[in-house]
Design a protein around this motif. Structure first.
Motif, mmCIF file in Angstrom:
data_model
loop_
_atom_site.group_PDB
_atom_site.id
_atom_site.type_symbol
_atom_site.label_atom_id
_atom_site.label_comp_id
_atom_site.label_asym_id
_atom_site.label_seq_id
_atom_site.Cartn_x
_atom_site.Cartn_y
_atom_site.Cartn_z
ATOM 1 N N SER A 24 -11.393 7.248 10.448
ATOM 2 C CA SER A 24 -11.102 6.656 9.139
ATOM 3 C C SER A 24 -11.985 5.437 8.914
ATOM 4 N N GLY A 79 -8.601 -2.740 -1.965
ATOM 5 C CA GLY A 79 -8.880 -2.041 -0.722
ATOM 6 C C GLY A 79 -9.120 -0.561 -0.922
ATOM 7 N N GLU A 107 -9.555 3.225 1.450
ATOM 8 C CA GLU A 107 -9.406 3.890 2.739
ATOM 9 C C GLU A 107 -9.862 5.347 2.608
ATOM 10 N N SER A 157 -12.301 1.920 6.261
ATOM 11 C CA SER A 157 -11.587 1.113 5.269
ATOM 12 C C SER A 157 -12.440 -0.084 4.859
ATOM 13 N N LYS A 159 0.881 -1.166 0.000
ATOM 14 C CA LYS A 159 0.000 0.000 0.000
ATOM 15 C C LYS A 159 0.912 1.207 0.000
#
Length: 299
Positions: free
Chosen positions: A161, A151, A153, A163, A66
């Protein structure tokens, strides 16, 4: 099998998500993953209390890439080789990140062919009659394995946050085989058998995870997560048998078909709370609920 520091009972996690399947399936899934899509491998020899007790031998944590920088980047690779026959594959990954949103995705595929063969000759004497058995088996298998993950986010604000993680896995193993046997009981009695085999072993899975984390204040934070995991194993097989009695010029045929389907479902909900009392002392607590179903249909 997988062991850590010589100890069995190892759990394998990918991006903080434990793999809830037997170890032989974990090995198959790891065999199809491409190292180019991994950022690091963490070895946790003494798991803290937040992890389940099943990982008594330790935890191996795989973290996929990531990219932490802003912008968009990606890469791809190709693999070519040979065992008994060709082995080819490829992988692709892409990452995007801005101030409030991030996305990543990766995909890999590998194919391979293999050959197993068996030959045996045995003979014996019973009451003065020589008996002989000759056996030969030729087994070719072809495997296609695919792994994918995606994914998202979001930084909802400076303290919270959200995700979402999606993963998919598919391993299709196909076998074509022929087995020939000759049974010679006496000079005037010989039976020749031949069996054609078609076997399939399909493992596939889909997982979806949603996680929300927020800081209550400068010292404490809370996290809520929901995971859904679906695994399926199909194992259809067909066996065609032919027996020929050479002395009597007689031929017998039979067919066996096996159908096996095993879907497995997990639903995991959890909530974690942590509070930093001081730089040297912190407090953590959590709740977890797990439900699972398994069906096994064999005909």
């Amino acid at each position: 099998s997988i062991s850590l520091n010589g100890r069995p009972g190892v759990r394998v996690m990918i991006n903080d998500k434990p793999m809830q399947v037997p170890m032989e399936v974990v090995v198959q899934m790891l065999d199809g993953m491409n190292a180019a899509n991994l950022e690091r491998i963490e070895l946790i020899t003494s798991p803290p209390s937040q992890y389940d007790a099943e990982g008594s031998g330790g935890i191996i944590h795989l973290v996929t890439k990531k990219d932490g920088g802003l912008g968009t980047n990606g890469s791809f690779g190709l693999i070519a080789g040979a065992r008994w026959a060709e082995a080819i594959g490829g992988n692709f990954n892409i990452h995007h990140r801005n101030e409030r949103f991030a996305f990543f995705g990766d995909y890999s595929i590998s194919t391979s062919r293999n050959l197993h063969y068996y030959r045996a000759e045995t003979s014996s004497s019973h009451n003065g009659i020589q008996q002989r058995v000759s056996a030969y088996s030729h087994r070719e298998n072809f495997t296609v394995q695919q792994n994918a993950s995606m994914g998202f986010e979001w930084n909802l604000n400076k303290n919270s946050s959200l995700s979402i993680l999606l993963t998919g896995y598919r391993r299709n193993w196909n076998l074509d085989a022929q087995t020939d046997d000759i049974y010679q009981i006496g000079m005037d009695s010989t039976i020749q058998t031949s069996m054609l085999v078609e076997e399939k072993n399909l493992w596939q899975s889909v997982t979806a995870s949603v996680a929300y984390q927020t800081k209550l204040n400068a010292k404490s934070k809370i996290g809520i997560g929901l995971d859904y995991l679906y695994y399926e194993n199909d194992n259809p097989s067909t066996y065609n048998n032919v027996a020929t009695y050479l002395k009597r010029s007689r031929r017998e045929e039979s067919k066996i078909h096996l159908s096996k389907s095993t879907p497995i479902r997990f639903l995991v909900a959890k909530m974690d709370y942590s509070y930093n009392i001081s730089e040297a002392l912190s407090f953590e607590s959590g709740l977890k609920a797990v439900t699972s179903t398994l069906d096994n249909d064999v005909v």
